[in-house]
Design an enzyme around this catalytic site. Structure first.
Site, mmCIF file in Angstrom:
data_model
loop_
_atom_site.group_PDB
_atom_site.id
_atom_site.type_symbol
_atom_site.label_atom_id
_atom_site.label_comp_id
_atom_site.label_asym_id
_atom_site.label_seq_id
_atom_site.Cartn_x
_atom_site.Cartn_y
_atom_site.Cartn_z
ATOM 1 N N HIS A 113 24.504 -43.623 2.302
ATOM 2 C CA HIS A 113 24.156 -44.220 3.603
ATOM 3 C C HIS A 113 25.050 -45.403 3.966
ATOM 4 O O HIS A 113 24.977 -45.951 5.058
ATOM 5 C CB HIS A 113 22.678 -44.624 3.625
ATOM 6 C CG HIS A 113 22.014 -44.354 4.939
ATOM 7 N ND1 HIS A 113 22.632 -44.584 6.149
ATOM 8 C CD2 HIS A 113 20.789 -43.858 5.246
ATOM 9 C CE1 HIS A 113 21.804 -44.260 7.129
ATOM 10 N NE2 HIS A 113 20.668 -43.798 6.607
ATOM 11 N N ASP A 160 25.670 -41.746 8.389
ATOM 12 C CA ASP A 160 24.370 -41.966 9.004
ATOM 13 C C ASP A 160 23.779 -40.624 9.389
ATOM 14 O O ASP A 160 24.439 -39.589 9.303
ATOM 15 C CB ASP A 160 24.503 -42.851 10.248
ATOM 16 C CG ASP A 160 25.097 -44.207 9.905
ATOM 17 O OD1 ASP A 160 24.600 -44.830 8.932
ATOM 18 O OD2 ASP A 160 26.084 -44.612 10.554
#
Lengths: 327, 436
Positions: B407, B411
Site C-alpha cells: 500500500h 492504492d
C-alpha cells in the site's frame, strides 16, 4: 506294527514285493551270498534263490544295462548300485536308455526298473563312498527320483517304485540305515511317488529338504521350540517330480524358507525348489530364501574335520534356522 | 598343569554304524593307561575291534559295562590325565556364542526398519496397514510378516492415528479437493522427503518435534520480513472463465500431442496478467524508501508448492513469450522444482509473483507479497456456479483472483483497474485465441 531300522524297512519292501510278484528280482554286487555290504539284501538269496538274487560282476554299466533290458522285456528288476558313487559308469544306460525309451518308442516300450543307490557321507567314506549324485539325474525328464527319510517312507516308496511303470531311482541314505528308525507296518502299503510330507507343523520358518539332513532339522527344531521358534518342516520324499503344491503350501505358512540338502549347493535340488518359490510366490516371501547345502568342493574329505565341515549337522541347521526366524 | 578327567567316547568304527556294544573291558579302575593302549573290546554289526586309548593317564571309572550297547559318541569311561587342556578328546562343542552376540546388538539397530519384504508389503496393502505404525521385531528392526499379521489381529488399521498426526512420509496421496477444476489436471507426483521425528511417535503422546530445515528457515525469514516491512492490502475479483474452459478443452489434447507438455489454465492466466502489467507498469515495481523503482523487464515469479515448502522460480522475459511458450516454461519450472533441480539463477530477478492457489483447491486466499515486490496475485479454483447474466441464471465456470498489494506503492484504484484488465483479458479468451 513294528519299530524297525530304515535298512530293515528297505529289505522288507524288497522281500514283500518279491513274494508278491515273481517278476521282481534283485541284482548287484555282493547282494546275494554276502547279503549286501550294508546287509540290505541279507537273507534274500536264501529265501528266493540264486536266480532271483543275482551277484553280478563289478561293472555298474552291466548291472544297469541288464536290469534295463530285463525291465523292457517285462521283468521288474531292482538293481543295486553298491554306492551311488559307483553309479556313473551306468549313467549313460540310465539317462539315454531307461529315461527315454517310452518317449522314443511312442509308448510301445516301457522300462519299469528300480535302481537303488546309497547316497551321502558322514561315514568316513571319503571321495568314493560319500557322494550325493541327485543333481546329475535331477534334470532328466523320464526318470523318477525318490529319496526317503523315514523308515516308513523307505518301505512304502520302494514298493511304489517297484510297481511304477517307469524307471525310478531310489536314493537311500547310508547314514540313515541304522540311525533312523520308526514304526513300519508289516502290511502291504505304498507311499505314492510325487507326494511330499509335512514332518512338523510350525509358523515361524519353513524348512524344506530330503533325506538325512531332515534328521538334523527335526533335532534343531525341537531345540528351537524352547526358544519360542516354531519350524514347519517339509520332507520332499520325491525329487522328480517335485510336489509343487506341497512346497508352495509350506512356504505360504511362514514366508521364510530354508532349503537343506547334503548335495552341493550349486545346481542342486534346492536351486530348483527356490526357483519354483520365486516364480510362484514372490509376494508371500518375508525373507531371502536360505539354502544350507554341501559346499561346492570336488569331494567329501576323508579326514574327520574336513568331513565334519562338509556335512550338515544339527548345530549348522539350528544356527541358520534361528537366524532366519529372527530376520 | 593339573590333573584332569577325560571322557573316552564310543568312536564310529565303521561307516553307517550308529551304535556299538562293549564286549569286554581290558582295563580296570586304578590301572595306568598309555597312549593307544587297548582299553576294551567292542562289537558292532560289522566289526569287532579293540578300542585304543586316545590319552595317557590313570583309568578311573567304567561308565558302560560289558555287554551294554551305546550310541556312537557316548562316554564309556573316564581317564585321569596329567597336563594341559589340549589333551581334550571332544573338540566339537557347539558354539552358539556368535548368534547370541548378534542377537544382543539388534536392539539399537534399526537399519532394516524400512526394508519391507514382498510378503509384508502385500499384507499391508491387503489390510490397509500403514507400516509406519507397525512395530518391527526382526533383525535391525525389520517388520516381519508376523508383525503385520499381529498388528491386523490386534485391531489393525483402527489403531492408526489419523488426520493431522499422520506423518508426511506416508505414501497415501488423497485427492485434495472434490469440486471445481484443477489448473493442472495432471500434477506430477513430487518426491516426498520424510519428516525427521525426534524419538518414536507413540500414540497418546500429544506432540513431536520437527527439525527446521534450511528451506523452512528461509521461508520463515522472508515471510516475516514481508509482513513486517510491507503494509499489505488485499482485494479480490471474480472472473467468468467459461470460454477459457471451452478453449482449453478444445486445444489441450492436440497441444499435449504436439508439444509434449500440459496446456494448463495457468499459462492463459499468466498471459492475461502479463498483458495487464504492460498496461499498468507500476504493478512491476519496488519500494525504495525515497523513490519507487519501476522495472522494465517483466520477470514473473511462479509459486510452486512441494510437500516441504514453496519455491518461487522465475520466468524471465515473460512478456516476450506467447501462451505456448509460457506453458512450456511452467511445465519446466514445476518439474525442476519438484525434482529439486533449480539453480540459483532460476530464483533471481523476479519482479511480480503469481500463485496458482487453485491447484490445491482454494477459492480464496490472502497471499503474502514476495518481498520486495509491489504485488502478488493468486488464481483460485475454477468452480461451476449459477450466475446471473442479463437477469437470467446460467451455469458458468467462475474463478476468483486475489491480489495483495504494497500500500506504500499502490492504492485501490490502480489495483482495481489492474485486476479489471486481467479479468477482461481472461474473459476475452475465445475459440479464436491463438496459442502461438
Amino acid at each position: 506294527m513294528a519299530v524297525m531300522d530304515y535298512i530293515d524297512a528297505i529289505r522288507l519292501a524288497m522281500k514283500e514285493e518279491m513274494t508278491r510278484d515273481e517278476d521282481v528280482f534283485v541284482l548287484g554286487e555282493d547282494v546275494g551270498l554276502k547279503g549286501g555290504v550294508f546287509t540290505t539284501t541279507k537273507g534274500l538269496q536264501e529265501q528266493f534263490g540264486e536266480e532271483r538274487v543275482l551277484d553280478t560282476p563289478l561293472a555298474e554299466s552291466a548291472i544297469a544295462g541288464v536290469a534295463i533290458g530285463a525291465a523292457m522285456y517285462g521283468m521288474k528288476p531292482i538293481a543295486e548300485m553298491q554306492y551311488s558313487d559307483f553309479m556313473f559308469p551306468a549313467t549313460n544306460q540310465i539317462i539315454s536308455e531307461a529315461a527315454k525309451i517310452r518317449y522314443r518308442s511312442n509308448n510301445d516300450w516301457t522300462c519299469p526298473v528300480v535302481i537303488r543307490a546309497p547316497i551321502g557321507g558322514g561315514v568316513f567314506g571319503g571321495l568314493y563312498h560319500s557322494q550325493c549324485p541327485e543333481s546329475v539325474f535331477f534334470g532328466t525328464p523320464g526318470l523318477k527320483i525318490v529319496a526317503p527319510f523315514t523308515a516308513y517312507d523307505a518301505k512304502g516308496l520302494l514298493k511304489a517304485a517297484v510297481r511304477d511303470p517307469d524307471p525310478v531311482l531310489f536314493f537311500e541314505n547310508k547314514k540313515c540305515y541304522k540311525l533312523i528308525n520308526g514304526d513300519v507296518p508289516e502290511d502291504d502299503y505304498i507311499v505314492p511317488i510325487g507326494e511330499a510330507n509335512v514332518l512338523r507343523e510350525g509358523d515361524d520358518i519353513t524348512v524344506i529338504g530330503y533325506s538325512l539332513p531332515l534328521h538334523y532339522a527335526l533335532e534343531a527344531a525341537a531345540e528351537l521350540a524352547d526358544e519360542g521358534i516354531s519350524a514347519h518342516i517339509l520332507d520332499l520324499r520325491t525329487l522328480q517330480p517335485l510336489d509343487k503344491e506341497a512346497i508352495l503350501e509350506a512356504v505360504r505358512k511362514t514366508g521364510k524358507v530354508m532349503i537343506v540338502h547334503e548335495d552341493n549347493k550349486t545346481g542342486g535340488v534346492g536351486a530348483e525348489v527356490a526357483a519354483i518359490i520365486a516364480e510362484e510366490l514372490l509376494y508371500e516371501l518375508d525373507a531371502p530364501i536360505v539354502r544350507v547345502c554341501g559346499p561346492d568342493v570336488p569331494a567329501m574329505p576323508i579326514n574327520a574335520p574336513g568331513e565334519k565341515y562338509f556335512m550338515p549337522n544339527k548345530d549348522k541347521l539350528k544356527n541358520a534356522m534361528r537366524k532366519l526366524a529372527l530376520y | 598343569m593339573g590333573k584332569q578327567m577325560t571322557e573316552i567316547v564310543m568312536p564310529q568304527l565303521a561307516e553307517s554304524l550308529v551304535s556299538a556294544t562293549i564286549d569286554k573291558w581290558l582295563k580296570a579302575p586304578g590301572d595306568n593307561v598309555s597312549m593307544y593302549e587297548p582299553i576294551c573290546e567292542i562289537n558292532t554289526d560289522k566289526v569287532n575291534a579293540e578300542l585304543p586309548s586316545t590319552v595317557a593317564g590313570k583309568f578311573v571309572k567304567i561308565l558302560v559295562g560289558a555287554g551294554e550297547t551305546v550310541p556312537v559318541g557316548s562316554p564309556i569311561c573316564l581317564i585321569e590325565t596329567e597336563g594341559s587342556a589340549d589333551a581334550e578328546v571332544r573338540p566339537d562343542v557347539p558354539d552358539g556364542a556368535s548368534t547370541a552376540a548378534a542377537k544382543g546388538e539388534e536392539d539399537s539397530d534399526s537399519s532394516m526398519r524400512h526394508r519391507y519384504s514382498p510378503a509384508v508389503q502385500r499384507l499391508a496393502a491387503d489390510n490397509g496397514v500403514n507400516l509406519t505404525f507397525v512395530n518391527g521385531t526382526g533383525i535391525g528392526g525389520r517388520i516381519t510378516r508376523k508383525d503385520v499379521l499381529a498388528f491386523v489381529a490386534s485391531g489393525g488399521p483402527a489403531n492408526q492415528p489419523g488426520g493431522a498426526a499422520e506423518p508426511a512420509g506416508t505414501q497415501q496421496k488423497m485427492p485434495v479437493r472434490s469440486s471445481g477444476l484443477h489448473l493442472s489436471e495432471t500434477p506430477r507426483i513430487p518426491t516426498i522427503p520424510a519428516i525427521e521425528v525426534e524419538g518414536p511417535s507413540q500414540p497418546g503422546n500429544g506432540e513431536h518435534f520437527i527439525d527446521v530445515t534450511p528451506l523452512r528457515n528461509t521461508i520463515a525469514t522472508r515471510m516475516r520480513q514481508s509482513v513486517t516491512d510491507i503494509p499489505h492490502a488485499w482485494t479480490m475479483i471474480e472472473v467468468d472463465v467459461t470460454n477459457l474452459v471451452v478453449l482449453r478443452n478444445k486445444l489441450k489434447d492436440e497441444f499435449m500431442k504436439r508439444e509434449g507438455v500440459n496446456l494448463t489454465y495457468l499459462a492463459f492466466f499468466l498471459k492475461a496478467v502479463i498483458n495487464a502489467i504492460k498496461d499498468y507498469p507500476i504493478m512491476n515495481s519496488v519500494w525504495a524508501v525515497d523513490k519507487i523503482i519501476v522495472k522494465r523487464d517483466i520477470n514473473v515469479n511462479l509459486a510452486v508448492g512441494t510437500e516441504d515448502g514453496v519455491w518461487t522460480p522465475v520466468i524471465r522475459g515473460a512478456d516476450q513469450k506467447n501462451i505456448a511458450g509460457l506453458a512450456r516454461e511452467i511445465d519446466d519450472l514445476a518439474r525442476r522444482t519438484r525434482e529439486g533441480m533449480l539453480s540459483l539463477t532460476d530464483m533471481q530477478g523476479g519482479t511480480f509473483t503469481v500463485n496458482n492457489t487453485g491447484s490445491f483447491g482454494s477459492i480464496l486466499s490472502y497471499p503474502i507479497i514476495n518481498y520486495p515486490q509491489a504485488a502478488i496475485v493468486t488464481f483460485e479454483s475454477i468452480v461451476k456456479r449459477p450466475v446471473v447474466i442479463n437477469d437470467m441464471i446460467g451455469v458458468r465456470s467462475m474463478a476468483n483472483l486475489c491480489l495483495s498489494l504494497d500500500h506504500r506503492i499502490l492504492d485501490g484504484v490502480i489495483c482495481g483497474r489492474f485486476l479489471q484488465r486481467v479479468k477482461d483479458n481472461l474473459e476475452g479468451y475465445n475459440l479464436e485465441t491463438k496459442l502461438y
